[in-house]
Write a protein that holds these residues in place. Structure first.
Motif, mmCIF file in Angstrom:
data_model
loop_
_atom_site.group_PDB
_atom_site.id
_atom_site.type_symbol
_atom_site.label_atom_id
_atom_site.label_comp_id
_atom_site.label_asym_id
_atom_site.label_seq_id
_atom_site.Cartn_x
_atom_site.Cartn_y
_atom_site.Cartn_z
ATOM 1 N N GLN A 87 0.841 -1.185 0.000
ATOM 2 C CA GLN A 87 0.000 0.000 0.000
ATOM 3 C C GLN A 87 0.888 1.252 0.000
ATOM 4 O OE1 GLN A 87 -1.714 -3.320 0.866
ATOM 5 N NE2 GLN A 87 -0.881 -2.560 2.789
ATOM 6 N N ILE A 88 1.985 1.183 0.744
ATOM 7 C CA ILE A 88 2.879 2.320 0.924
ATOM 8 C C ILE A 88 4.092 2.164 0.011
ATOM 9 C CG2 ILE A 88 4.204 3.674 2.599
ATOM 10 C CD1 ILE A 88 1.218 3.481 3.257
ATOM 11 N N ALA A 89 4.370 3.168 -0.804
ATOM 12 C CA ALA A 89 5.613 3.190 -1.585
ATOM 13 C C ALA A 89 6.691 3.769 -0.668
ATOM 14 C CB ALA A 89 5.448 4.035 -2.840
ATOM 15 N N GLY A 90 7.276 2.899 0.134
ATOM 16 C CA GLY A 90 8.230 3.361 1.142
ATOM 17 C C GLY A 90 9.450 4.035 0.574
ATOM 18 N N TYR A 91 9.709 3.837 -0.711
ATOM 19 C CA TYR A 91 10.847 4.462 -1.384
ATOM 20 C C TYR A 91 10.521 5.874 -1.854
ATOM 21 C CZ TYR A 91 8.038 2.763 -5.275
ATOM 22 O OH TYR A 91 6.984 2.501 -6.120
ATOM 23 N N ASP A 92 9.286 6.322 -1.691
ATOM 24 C CA ASP A 92 8.898 7.648 -2.161
ATOM 25 C C ASP A 92 9.778 8.715 -1.511
ATOM 26 O OD1 ASP A 92 6.365 9.095 -3.561
ATOM 27 O OD2 ASP A 92 7.036 10.253 -1.821
ATOM 28 N N GLN A 93 10.067 9.771 -2.258
ATOM 29 C CA GLN A 93 10.967 10.817 -1.770
ATOM 30 C C GLN A 93 10.471 11.453 -0.475
ATOM 31 O OE1 GLN A 93 13.851 11.217 -3.394
ATOM 32 N NE2 GLN A 93 14.543 12.616 -1.781
ATOM 33 N N ALA A 94 9.184 11.425 -0.248
ATOM 34 C CA ALA A 94 8.643 12.013 0.983
ATOM 35 C C ALA A 94 9.157 11.301 2.229
ATOM 36 C CB ALA A 94 7.110 11.952 0.948
ATOM 37 N N TYR A 95 9.563 10.035 2.091
ATOM 38 C CA TYR A 95 10.053 9.259 3.229
ATOM 39 C C TYR A 95 11.571 9.131 3.237
ATOM 40 C CZ TYR A 95 5.149 7.829 3.055
ATOM 41 O OH TYR A 95 3.772 7.816 3.013
#
Length: 445
Positions: A87-95
């Motif tokens: 569900q979560i794109a943990g690699y997203d720049q926000a994280y």
């Protein structure tokens, strides 16, 4: 097709939704099970599960993903929704500040009290961003009072929060069936406050792994089990990993806890998904190369083992070595089917060794996948007369919603989100050129 236990006997079943949208003046829960207080077959003898695979987005969920979820809920009116991981794109720049590439690699923080305070601040910011994302894709379910359950994939934890920490956040939202993990034993059921199912028992194991019994109409006897299963993330030697030993041990005993056969819902497919394919020369039409252990071999769907409408869009990304899960599932008489997501472009159903395997494409618009019109949710409809032979169909964006609102080219291995993990492989560094090539290929089909 002989031998299939998951029966979609007509190709037309895979096209249009069969159920009319909910009456806007009806204020009762859309989920019939929510009206009954537990997961239960209806008076009609039916029970419905909607699967949403691979939303895989950042804190601002793509609006087309939300449109698909809303339309799929109103078209199918499921008893429960299961999110099958990522569900979560943990690699997203926000994280990026709390990003963790692998579960076994510690996050690198400076030493000292000030650094500890900074770490806590950054992790709390990540929690808030995760809450924002979760609230967006859960909002359609909460508004319709549909209970739901989640498991995890190989990208959820990369935001910096463990599956257990993510579980705690999910339980803040109405309708959540994810139970708190037991200290020791998993054979003692519990109820989950806030799930909207006050009479529902849940057998807990660990974050993302638990058993949900489904009762017969007006009786307490379990007819069916839904095993939500955490299939792991990455292997230390590369590729994808294995479920925990605790989860595998739970899988061995789960059906005996309720006295009924069960279906498993997880993220990463098992290697036996390749048994539904046939090897062909690399030059064969629609040939797809296998993944890692299966690299150097090319495959197409085996039409003698799969249902009409099955499609192979990419190599099956399974663990390099057999984790033993499939042997557990096929031993005895406890399981009849396994559903996995993970491979965003794959959409097929077939049977091997008496076990039905289901591949479900992405429902999300935040990462790679098939053409926008083919992003889909998967509906499973169980019948009390033959509860282990559910019908299934894909509820596609093109049929439910229409044209995607974005002009972005949603193509394999390309998306517009900065990839902090460097997990993606951009085979062509010129997206406009790739889009032109794909358009030409489409025109030739």
């Amino acid at each position: 097709m002989a031998g299939l236990t998951l029966a979609d006997r007509a190709a037309s079943d895979l096209s249009k939704p069969r159920i009319r949208p909910v009456d806007p003046d009806d204020m009762r829960p859309v989920s019939v099970s929510a009206r009954l207080g537990r997961l239960q077959f209806h008076d009609s003898g039916k029970f419905r599960v909607l699967v949403l695979a691979d939303i895989q987005d950042g804190p601002k969920v793509n609006k087309d993903t939300i449109k698909l979820i809303e339309a799929a809920l109103d078209s199918s009116r499921p008893d429960i929704v299961i999110f099958s991981g990522n569900q979560i794109a943990g690699y997203d720049q926000a994280y990026a500040k709390t990003f963790r590439k692998r579960t076994w690699t510690p996050q690198k923080w400076p030493m000292g009290a000030a650094a500890t305070s900074q770490r806590d601040t950054e992790l709390e910011h990540t929690r808030e961003l995760v809450r924002q994302e979760i609230s967006q894709f859960l909002s359609p379910l909460i508004e319709r009072r549909i209970p739901w359950a989640v498991t995890y994939g190989n990208h959820d934890f990369q935001c910096g929060l463990s599956c257990a920490e993510l579980d705690e956040i999910y339980r803040e939202f109405p309708g959540c069936l994810n139970p708190e993990p037991p200290i020791k034993r998993s054979d003692r059921p519990r109820k989950q406050p806030g799930s909207g199912l006050p009479d529902q028992y849940i057998y807990p194991c660990e974050a993302g792994t638990f058993l949900l019994p489904v009762s017969e109409d007006r009786k307490s006897d379990s007819v069916l089990g839904l095993v939500v299963f955490n299939s792991g993330d990455y292997g230390k030697l590369g590729g994808y990993g294995a479920p925990s030993q605790r989860a595998l041990d739970f899988l061995k005993v789960a059906p005996s806890l309720i006295g009924a056969k069960s279906m498993v819902f997880q993220h990463i497919p098992v290697p036996q998904y390749y048994d539904l394919l046939k090897e062909v020369p690399a030059t064969a039409a629609h040939a797809v190369e296998g993944y890692r252990t299966f690299a150097g071999h090319n495959y197409v769907i085996d039409e003698n083992k799969t249902l009409p409408g099955s499609f192979l869009g990419e190599g099956i990304s399974c663990p390099d070595t057999d984790t033993g899960e499939f042997d557990i599932l096929k031993s005895g008489d406890g399981y009849f089917a396994l559903l996995a997501g993970h491979d965003h472009r794959n959409r097929f159903v077939g049977t091997t060794d008496g076990l039905t395997l289901v591949a479900t494409p992405t429902c999300g618009f935040g990462s790679y996948g098939p053409a926008p019109a083919q992003r889909a949710a998967r509906l499973l409809e169980f019948d009390i007369r033959h509860p282990y032979e559910p019908r299934t169909q894909l509820l596609e964006f093109g049929d439910l919603v229409g044209k995607a609102s974005s002009g972005k080219a949603y193509t394999y291995a390309l998306n517009g989100t900065p990839d902090a993990a460097k997990e993606g492989t951009n085979l062509l560094r010129r997206p406009r050129l790739l889009a032109q090539i794909l358009r030409k290929m489409h025109l030739k089909k």
